[in-house]
Design an enzyme around this catalytic site. Sequence first.
Site, PDB file in Angstrom:
ATOM      1  N   VAL A 166      22.073 -28.524  -4.875  1.00 10.51           N
ATOM      2  CA  VAL A 166      22.604 -29.796  -4.377  1.00 10.51           C
ATOM      3  C   VAL A 166      23.457 -30.467  -5.448  1.00 10.51           C
ATOM      4  O   VAL A 166      23.015 -30.645  -6.583  1.00 10.51           O
ATOM      5  CB  VAL A 166      21.461 -30.750  -3.970  1.00 10.51           C
ATOM      6  N   GLY A 254      23.807 -24.951 -15.842  1.00 14.65           N
ATOM      7  CA  GLY A 254      23.896 -23.484 -15.781  1.00 14.65           C
ATOM      8  C   GLY A 254      22.538 -22.807 -15.809  1.00 14.65           C
ATOM      9  O   GLY A 254      22.453 -21.599 -15.579  1.00 14.65           O
ATOM     10  N   ASP A 257      21.663 -21.161 -12.507  1.00 13.53           N
ATOM     11  CA  ASP A 257      22.471 -19.962 -12.243  1.00 13.53           C
ATOM     12  C   ASP A 257      21.926 -18.773 -13.043  1.00 13.53           C
ATOM     13  O   ASP A 257      21.838 -17.650 -12.536  1.00 13.53           O
ATOM     14  CB  ASP A 257      23.934 -20.202 -12.621  1.00 13.53           C
ATOM     15  N   ASP A 293      27.753 -22.761 -20.002  1.00 18.65           N
ATOM     16  CA  ASP A 293      26.971 -22.212 -18.887  1.00 18.65           C
ATOM     17  C   ASP A 293      26.566 -20.757 -19.107  1.00 18.65           C
ATOM     18  O   ASP A 293      25.472 -20.350 -18.712  1.00 18.65           O
ATOM     19  CB  ASP A 293      27.794 -22.278 -17.587  1.00 18.65           C
TER      20      ASP A 293
HETATM   21  O1  KDG Z   1      25.509 -24.678 -12.082  1.00 16.90           O
HETATM   22  C1  KDG Z   1      26.514 -24.988 -13.011  1.00 16.90           C
HETATM   23  C2  KDG Z   1      27.606 -25.615 -12.242  1.00 16.90           C
HETATM   24  O2  KDG Z   1      27.226 -26.909 -11.879  1.00 16.90           O
HETATM   25  C3  KDG Z   1      28.881 -25.725 -12.975  1.00 16.90           C
HETATM   26  O3  KDG Z   1      29.280 -24.500 -13.474  1.00 16.90           O
HETATM   27  C4  KDG Z   1      29.967 -26.336 -12.129  1.00 16.90           C
HETATM   28  O4  KDG Z   1      30.001 -25.050 -10.146  1.00 16.90           O
HETATM   29  C5  KDG Z   1      29.856 -26.109 -10.676  1.00 16.90           C
HETATM   30  C6  KDG Z   1      29.568 -27.243  -9.821  1.00 16.90           C
HETATM   31  O5  KDG Z   1      29.981 -27.180  -8.665  1.00 16.90           O
HETATM   32  O6  KDG Z   1      28.931 -28.190 -10.237  1.00 16.90           O
END
Ligand code: KDG
Length: 320
Positions: A166, A254, A257, A293
């Site tokens: 989210v 990150g 991820d 990240d």
């Molecule tokens: O999960 C890391 C991401 O938040 C960052 O790389 C930027 O993709 C991104 C986002 O939409 O916030």
Amino acid sequence: MDVVTFGESMVLFSSDQNLPLQYIHQFNKQMAGAESNVAIGLAKLGHRVGWFSKLGDDPFGHYVLHQIRGYGIDTSRCRHTNDAPTGIYFKEQRTHGKTQVYYYRHHSAASRMHPDELDEAYLAGFKFLHVTGITAALSPDCLAFTRKAMASARKQGLKIVFDPNVRWKLWDSEEAAKQVLLELAGYADYILPGLDEGELLTGCKQPEEIASALLKPGVAGVVVKLGSEGAYYQSEQQGGYVAPFPAEEIDPVGAGDAFAAGFISGLLHGDELEQAVRKASAMGAIAVSVNGDVEGLPNEQELLHMIHHHDDEDYQNVKR
Ligand code: KDG
């Protein structure tokens, strides 16, 4: 091929100056995006990965593509457009661990991904599809694209890993986010919410309750990420807590991820759910200890070393 994912990657401007954004006068240019972070994490672990998006036909779009391609990721289905720019965002780090992001991505090239552009035959060449809820929040076309990709992957026998991810700056309301993310979770084999996301989706507060509520028929596993408290996993057959790996939190962005990359890597290696979640937790801990990240993400050997080193030090896997 192992894993395919899609979504928006942007140019990220961060700074070594721990100041409010308006006072920063020097920025470092990097590239980031939740799905490409997962793709990079998996590629570093030795998996064969595909990532696609729509990028501006502009210097930043070419920069993003070259970066991702540089990790050996297949970007053959990525498109460029002249109609919209590549998204960018800025990261403000006032103190260690306290991070704010400022997006400049409204109407970006990625928000123009259209369902008619999805190459379904390309998806068929992969074992896993990874999806985040970020893409669905970018535009109505991106939501339609996401639905189509998930439905197609399911039909073609790919396993789907869904991270609600989210981003409140992208959703109009809690209700809109909940409705769409619950619908997308319905396509998934594995769902990886954070605790707050789990609460949003189910109304429950406890990891066990969240996991039970999301573990509908067709869902093979739910993993609730608990940050510095570790993670809770549940399937039809098993459930339990995985203790966190120690980490000095420098930059939490990150971590989710990296967690997803470790988890999918475990599944690709045929790990039981618990072992896959341990790999995921180790990856998350590594990611938060480094500014950036993906810069700190390990190769397979380094990840296994970290896990075994931990085991040797009497790592206790807390199971309830
Ligand atoms: O999960 C890391 C991401 O938040 C960052 O790389 C930027 O993709 C991104 C986002 O939409 O916030």
